[in-house]
Design an enzyme around this catalytic site. Structure first.
Site, PDB file in Angstrom:
ATOM      1  N   HIS A 231      23.175  33.530 128.358  1.00 20.33           N
ATOM      2  CA  HIS A 231      22.721  34.288 129.112  1.00 20.33           C
ATOM      3  C   HIS A 231      23.088  33.916 130.735  1.00 20.33           C
ATOM      4  O   HIS A 231      23.104  32.802 131.173  1.00 20.33           O
ATOM      5  CB  HIS A 231      21.081  34.298 129.199  1.00 20.33           C
ATOM      6  CG  HIS A 231      20.667  35.530 130.264  1.00 20.33           C
ATOM      7  ND1 HIS A 231      21.039  36.749 130.272  1.00 20.33           N
ATOM      8  CD2 HIS A 231      19.511  35.341 131.169  1.00 20.33           C
ATOM      9  CE1 HIS A 231      20.283  37.444 130.986  1.00 20.33           C
ATOM     10  NE2 HIS A 231      19.339  36.575 131.660  1.00 20.33           N
ATOM     11  N   ASP A 248      18.003  37.422 137.907  1.00 18.01           N
ATOM     12  CA  ASP A 248      18.181  37.612 136.578  1.00 18.01           C
ATOM     13  C   ASP A 248      17.865  38.828 135.766  1.00 18.01           C
ATOM     14  O   ASP A 248      16.692  39.555 136.340  1.00 18.01           O
ATOM     15  CB  ASP A 248      17.067  36.781 135.824  1.00 18.01           C
ATOM     16  CG  ASP A 248      17.113  36.380 134.407  1.00 18.01           C
ATOM     17  OD1 ASP A 248      17.951  37.232 133.728  1.00 18.01           O
ATOM     18  OD2 ASP A 248      16.318  35.724 133.914  1.00 18.01           O
ATOM     19  N   CYS A 300      24.694  40.900 130.603  1.00 19.61           N
ATOM     20  CA  CYS A 300      24.003  40.113 131.920  1.00 19.61           C
ATOM     21  C   CYS A 300      25.048  39.746 132.846  1.00 19.61           C
ATOM     22  O   CYS A 300      25.107  39.369 133.870  1.00 19.61           O
ATOM     23  CB  CYS A 300      23.408  39.174 131.234  1.00 19.61           C
ATOM     24  SG  CYS A 300      24.305  38.143 129.920  1.00 19.61           S
TER      25      CYS A 300
END
Length: 341
Positions: A231, A248, A300
């Site tokens: 991630h 995030d 991401c």
């Protein structure tokens, strides 16, 4: 036998028409016509009002997203952005003109030549071919490496780091237009916290003035790409606003650790490079909650790059998941041209 005249019943239409009735009927007709004209005018005013409100709303949104440059427009329409059949970008000449009229730089549509360039680079026949080489970073991008910019793929280090190099060069070309930023590559944070934990010595030579040409503390914003397992997230040292920021596109719950590591790094960096002690106890520690968030398990990296792109422009994060296909295509084009716009 006498004939009796037959008398028929009168209807309303049989009544003799007097001059007063004629005047009344004429008045009613004029009144009705006036009412119709008034209603048409009212509807026109209402439609104009709605249109003006929509335009005002779009202008208001543009003013909110532009911080660094007041004449930059941030309205955009993403309905015609995306990949078709995996990699063909939908852009017609008419749609392009409309998009150019309403879109700012972050959403500039690709032309037919640029779309063809990307499609060719992503084709099977170019998988083994080196498409571009970036001298300053010594990064080579092959057709295979570029495949990560197709939909539903995770970004790799080479594509991510080359794009960050292009952002650095963009800033150098036009320093008045962008914040003065430093873009760490994807290996920096891994080195900083690898092994037994935080280790400044592992990265102390990354930022000498001889290498950078400037002092890190003089930058407005310092970007720290972070890769945790599979991630991508982003750490930001914001010298302008004296705060440490963590973004995030999902919630992984590790922001506090990263914020503390960045704060400690800045203190050590300033002390080693300038022999000064900097107090960051009053600096903010911000986990950005109002941010664009991904709705899948593979975008991401693209969200992280766009966080960096928009912040370096001085723009708020006015994009969403639906813009990701467009951003993937645009990033591929910019890498192939070795120029970030």
């Amino acid at each position: 036998m006498a004939l009796v005249p037959k008398i028929r019943n009168r209807t309303i239409s049989d009544k003799p028409v007097s001059s007063s009735c004629t005047r009344t009927s004429s008045f009613r007709q004029r009144l009705l016509a006036s009412c119709k004209r008034f209603l048409r005018f009212k509807l026109l005013v209402r439609a104009s009002s709605v249109s003006l409100k929509k335009k005002a709303a779009r202008c208001s949104q543009s003013q909110q997203v532009v911080k660094h440059n007041d004449d930059r427009i941030e309205e955009h329409s993403s309905s015609n952005r995306g990949f078709k059949d995996g990699n063909n970008f939908l852009v017609s000449s008419t749609e392009t003109k409309k998009l150019v009229a309403f879109c700012g730089e972050p959403f500039q549509p690709l032309n037919e030549e640029e779309v063809a360039l990307v499609n060719s680079a992503l084709s099977k026949r170019n998988r083994k071919k080196i498409l571009v080489s970036h001298k300053n970073s010594n990064i080579d991008i092959s057709g295979e490496t570029l495949q990560c910019l197709r939909p539903n793929q995770w970004l790799n280090d080479d594509v991510t780091n080359l794009y960050l190099e292009l952002l650095k060069e963009r800033q150098t070309r036009d320093p008045q237009k962008y914040f003065k930023c430093h873009f760490f590559n994807t290996f920096f944070y891994v080195k900083l916290v690898s092994g037994s934990g935080y280790n400044y010595k592992a990265v102390s030579r990354w930022t000498t003035k001889r290498k950078l040409g400037y002092d890190l503390i003089d930058c407005d914003i310092i970007f720290v790409p972070i890769h945790i397992d599979i991630h991508w997230t982003l750490g930001v040292i914001n010298n302008r606003e004296r705060k440490f920021v963590y973004l995030d596109s999902l919630f992984t719950g590790v922001g506090h650790t990263i914020l503390n590591a960045m704060a400690k790094y800045l203190v050590d960096e300033v002390k080693q490079k300038s022999q000064k002690n900097i107090d960051v106890s009053s600096w903010g520690m911000e986990y950005v909650e109002e941010r664009p968030q991904q709705q899948n398990g593979y975008d991401c990296g693209m969200f992280m790059l766009k966080y960096i792109d928009f912040y370096s422009r001085g723009l708020s994060l006015q994009f969403s998941q639906k813009d990701m296909p467009y951003f993937r295509l645009r990033t591929a084009k910019e890498i192939l041209r070795l120029r970030a716009d």
